[in-house]
Design an enzyme around this catalytic site. Structure first.
Site, PDB file in Angstrom:
ATOM      1  N   LYS A 115       0.823  -1.212   0.000  1.00 32.01           N
ATOM      2  CA  LYS A 115       0.000   0.000   0.000  1.00 32.01           C
ATOM      3  C   LYS A 115       0.854   1.257   0.000  1.00 32.01           C
ATOM      4  O   LYS A 115       0.492   2.253  -0.622  1.00 32.01           O
ATOM      5  CB  LYS A 115      -0.971  -0.022   1.181  1.00 32.01           C
ATOM      6  CG  LYS A 115      -2.108  -0.995   0.926  1.00 32.01           C
ATOM      7  CD  LYS A 115      -3.016  -1.136   2.107  1.00 32.01           C
ATOM      8  CE  LYS A 115      -4.062  -2.195   1.859  1.00 32.01           C
ATOM      9  NZ  LYS A 115      -4.654  -2.688   3.105  1.00 32.01           N
ATOM     10  N   LYS A 197      -4.594 -11.809  -7.979  1.00 29.27           N
ATOM     11  CA  LYS A 197      -5.871 -12.258  -7.408  1.00 29.27           C
ATOM     12  C   LYS A 197      -6.985 -11.273  -7.726  1.00 29.27           C
ATOM     13  O   LYS A 197      -6.713 -10.127  -8.077  1.00 29.27           O
ATOM     14  CB  LYS A 197      -5.714 -12.434  -5.906  1.00 29.27           C
ATOM     15  CG  LYS A 197      -5.365 -11.155  -5.169  1.00 29.27           C
ATOM     16  CD  LYS A 197      -5.127 -11.446  -3.702  1.00 29.27           C
ATOM     17  CE  LYS A 197      -4.614 -10.240  -2.956  1.00 29.27           C
ATOM     18  NZ  LYS A 197      -5.578  -9.293  -2.452  1.00 29.27           N
ATOM     19  N   LYS A 200     -10.983  -5.795  -5.005  1.00 32.17           N
ATOM     20  CA  LYS A 200     -12.072  -4.818  -5.035  1.00 32.17           C
ATOM     21  C   LYS A 200     -11.723  -3.614  -5.893  1.00 32.17           C
ATOM     22  O   LYS A 200     -12.561  -3.072  -6.578  1.00 32.17           O
ATOM     23  CB  LYS A 200     -12.369  -4.329  -3.610  1.00 32.17           C
ATOM     24  CG  LYS A 200     -13.225  -5.293  -2.834  1.00 32.17           C
ATOM     25  CD  LYS A 200     -13.816  -4.602  -1.616  1.00 32.17           C
ATOM     26  CE  LYS A 200     -13.717  -5.503  -0.410  1.00 32.17           C
ATOM     27  NZ  LYS A 200     -12.592  -5.269   0.472  1.00 32.17           N
TER      28      LYS A 200
HETATM   29  P1  TYM Z   1     -10.751  -7.441   2.483  1.00 27.90           P
HETATM   30  O1  TYM Z   1     -11.864  -6.476   2.592  1.00 27.90           O
HETATM   31  O2  TYM Z   1      -9.627  -7.103   1.562  1.00 27.90           O
HETATM   32  O3  TYM Z   1     -11.309  -8.846   2.017  1.00 27.90           O
HETATM   33  C1  TYM Z   1     -12.366  -9.480   2.689  1.00 27.90           C
HETATM   34  C2  TYM Z   1     -12.156 -10.964   2.721  1.00 27.90           C
HETATM   35  O4  TYM Z   1     -12.056 -11.501   1.388  1.00 27.90           O
HETATM   36  C3  TYM Z   1     -10.859 -12.257   1.260  1.00 27.90           C
HETATM   37  N1  TYM Z   1     -10.341 -12.109  -0.111  1.00 27.90           N
HETATM   38  C4  TYM Z   1     -10.001 -13.140  -0.902  1.00 27.90           C
HETATM   39  N2  TYM Z   1     -10.012 -14.466  -0.683  1.00 27.90           N
HETATM   40  C5  TYM Z   1      -9.634 -15.255  -1.703  1.00 27.90           C
HETATM   41  N3  TYM Z   1      -9.244 -14.787  -2.934  1.00 27.90           N
HETATM   42  C6  TYM Z   1      -9.214 -13.456  -3.191  1.00 27.90           C
HETATM   43  N4  TYM Z   1      -8.878 -13.026  -4.398  1.00 27.90           N
HETATM   44  C7  TYM Z   1      -9.585 -12.566  -2.144  1.00 27.90           C
HETATM   45  N5  TYM Z   1      -9.681 -11.216  -2.039  1.00 27.90           N
HETATM   46  C8  TYM Z   1     -10.133 -10.956  -0.781  1.00 27.90           C
HETATM   47  C9  TYM Z   1      -9.904 -11.670   2.289  1.00 27.90           C
HETATM   48  O5  TYM Z   1      -8.901 -12.596   2.641  1.00 27.90           O
HETATM   49  C10 TYM Z   1     -10.845 -11.367   3.433  1.00 27.90           C
HETATM   50  O6  TYM Z   1     -11.080 -12.516   4.200  1.00 27.90           O
HETATM   51  N6  TYM Z   1      -8.039  -6.715   6.583  1.00 27.90           N
HETATM   52  C11 TYM Z   1      -9.245  -7.330   6.084  1.00 27.90           C
HETATM   53  C12 TYM Z   1     -10.524  -6.823   6.765  1.00 27.90           C
HETATM   54  C13 TYM Z   1     -10.557  -6.992   8.251  1.00 27.90           C
HETATM   55  C14 TYM Z   1     -10.600  -8.214   8.969  1.00 27.90           C
HETATM   56  C15 TYM Z   1     -10.669  -7.856  10.337  1.00 27.90           C
HETATM   57  C16 TYM Z   1     -10.606  -9.553   8.583  1.00 27.90           C
HETATM   58  C17 TYM Z   1     -10.572  -5.983   9.152  1.00 27.90           C
HETATM   59  N7  TYM Z   1     -10.631  -6.497  10.431  1.00 27.90           N
HETATM   60  C18 TYM Z   1     -10.730  -8.825  11.348  1.00 27.90           C
HETATM   61  C19 TYM Z   1     -10.662 -10.521   9.588  1.00 27.90           C
HETATM   62  C20 TYM Z   1     -10.733 -10.160  10.945  1.00 27.90           C
HETATM   63  C21 TYM Z   1      -9.362  -7.015   4.617  1.00 27.90           C
HETATM   64  O7  TYM Z   1      -8.809  -6.077   4.137  1.00 27.90           O
HETATM   65  O8  TYM Z   1     -10.207  -7.822   3.926  1.00 27.90           O
END
Ligand code: TYM
Length: 333
Positions: A115, A197, A200
Site C-alpha cells: 500500500k 488475485k 475490489k
Molecule cells: P478485504 O476487505 O480485503 O477482504 C475481505 C475478505 O475476502 C478475502 N479475499 C479473498 N479471498 C480469496 N481470494 C481473493 N482473491 C480474495 N480477495 C479478498 C480476504 O482474505 C478477506 O477474508 N483486513 C481485512 C478486513 C478486516 C478483517 C478484520 C478480517 C478488518 N478487520 C478482522 C478478519 C478479521 C481485509 O482487508 O479484507
C-alpha cells in the site's frame, strides 16, 4: 473445528464492490459457521479510511457490503452483523495494542509495503498499524477462528504475536486467533488475466464482482487469457490455464470439470467452449446473489435495524472483554 463454544470473527472493508474472492475466501465460510458458533461479522469502515480518506462513498459502500453479506446467506438473527466504528471499544483496545507493536515488524508487513508503494503521498500511521487494528477487531470478542482468504494469513500471524505479547505481559486474557477455511488451505481466487488475485479496487476487468451483469460476466470470462492448447498429452498447465480450471472448480459441476480435465490431457480441449461454459456457470452462480443484494441494498430502514442489532451484540461482548483487559493491565485506580 473442535471447540463447540468457539467464537468466530471476521471483517470486510467497504472499499468497493465485493467479488468472487471475497465470497470463496471469506463469506462462504461465514455462512457455514453461523449455524454452529457465536459469530461476529463486521464491515471494516475504519480500516477503509487508511486507503480511502474521502468518505463520500462510504455510506453507500457500507450498505452494499451489508446487503451482499445478507444476499450470500448471512442471517443477521444468527450472526452479529455490524459496522466497526459502531463499537468504540475497538479503538480503545487498538490503542493499548499499539504499545505492544514494534515499528520494525509493522514496516515489514507485506500489505503495508504494497500500500505504501501504491499511495506514496499518503503513507499514514493508520496504514502502518493496520494489523494492530485488525487484531483489536478479532480479540475484542476473544475469537479463535477467523475465516479469511490467503492474503490475510500474515495479519493473523501478527495477531497471534500481539496476543502472546499481551498475555505474557499482563496475564492470560486472549486465546490465539487462527485463520480458518472449511477446506484445507486458505483460498486465493485468481484474477481472470492470470496476473494475481481478484480485487475490489485493482484489476477490475479481470475480477468478477457479485454485482456484475450477466453480459459483463460473459465478456470478462471470454477475455481470459488462453493459448492454442496443449500439444503433448498430459502436459503441465500454464498458470493462466490453471486459473481458469480453478475458477471452474468453484462454480461448475464435477462432470463439467472432469470433461475439460480429460480434454486437456488428450489435447482435444477448445478453450473457447470451456470459457463459454464457465461464463454460463458464473452467471448462474452470481445472478441470484446480485438480485437479492439489489433489493436489500435499497432498504435503508432494514439495514439500519440490522446494523444496530449487530452492534448491540458486539458491544456487549466487547464490554466484557475490555473489563478483563483493564483489570489485567491495572488500569483501575
Ligand atoms: P478485504 O476487505 O480485503 O477482504 C475481505 C475478505 O475476502 C478475502 N479475499 C479473498 N479471498 C480469496 N481470494 C481473493 N482473491 C480474495 N480477495 C479478498 C480476504 O482474505 C478477506 O477474508 N483486513 C481485512 C478486513 C478486516 C478483517 C478484520 C478480517 C478488518 N478487520 C478482522 C478478519 C478479521 C481485509 O482487508 O479484507
Amino acid at each position: 473445528m473442535s471447540n463447540e463454544h468457539a467464537i468466530v470473527m471476521s471483517g470486510i472493508r467497504p472499499t468497493g464492490f465485493l467479488h468472487l474472492g471475497n465470497y470463496f475466501g471469506a463469506m462462504r465460510n461465514y455462512v457455514k459457521l453461523q449455524d454452529q458458533y457465536t459469530c461476529f461479522f463486521m464491515v471494516a469502515d475504519l480500516h477503509a479510511l487508511t486507503t480511502h480518506p474521502d468518505t463520500k462513498e462510504l455510506k453507500n459502500n457500507v450498505h452494499r457490503v451489508l446487503a451482499e453479506n445478507i444476499a450470500c446467506g448471512i442471517d443477521p438473527d444468527k450472526a452479529a452483523l455490524y459496522c466497526q466504528s459502531h463499537v468504540r471499544e475497538t479503538s480503545e483496545l487498538y490503542l493499548y495494542l499499539n504499545m505492544l507493536a514494534y515499528l520494525g515488524e509493522l514496516e515489514k508487513t507485506t500489505t503495508f509495503k504494497e500500500k505504501a508503494r501504491m499511495q506514496p503521498d499518503n503513507v499514514n500511521a493508520g496504514l502502518l498499524t493496520y494489523p494492530v487494528l485488525q487484531t483489536a477487531d478479532i480479540i475484542l470478542h476473544r475469537a479463535t477462528w477467523v475465516p479469511v482468504g490467503k492474503d490475510q494469513e500474515q495479519h493473523l500471524e501478527m495477531a497471534r504475536n500481539f496476543v502472546n505479547r499481551f498475555n505474557h505481559r499482563y496475564g492470560e486474557v486472549f486465546p490465539a486467533p487462527m485463520a480458518y477455511n472449511f477446506g484445507e488451505d486458505l483460498v486465493k481466487v485468481p484474477s481472470l488475466d492470470g496476473t494475481g488475485k481478484m480485487s475490489k479496487s485493482e484489476n477490475q476487468l479481470a475480477t468478477l464482482y457479485l454485482a456484475d451483469s450477466d453480459d459483463l460476466i460473459r465478456k470478462k470470462v471470454m477475455k481470459a487469457k488462453t493459448d492454442g492448447g496443449p500439444t503433448s498429452p498430459n502436459s503441465l498447465k500454464p498458470d493462466y490455464i490453471e486459473n481458469i480450471f480453478q475458477l471452474m472448480r468453484l462454480v461448475s459441476s464435477m462432470d463439467v470439470i472432469h470433461h475439460y480435465e480429460l480434454a486437456f490431457n488428450d489435447c482435444t480441449i477448445r478453450y473457447g467452449d470451456m470459457k463459454k461454459q464457465l461464463a454460463e456457470d458464473m452467471v448462474r452462480f452470481i445472478a441470484p446473489i446480485r438480485g437479492k443484494a439489489e433489493s436489500i441494498r435499497t432498504n435503508e430502514t432494514y439495514l439500519k435495524e440490522i446494523m444496530e442489532k449487530g452492534a448491540d451484540k458486539a458491544r456487549e461482548s466487547a464490554a466484557a472483554t475490555m473489563k478483563l483487559v483493564r483489570e489485567a493491565m491495572g488500569l483501575q485506580y
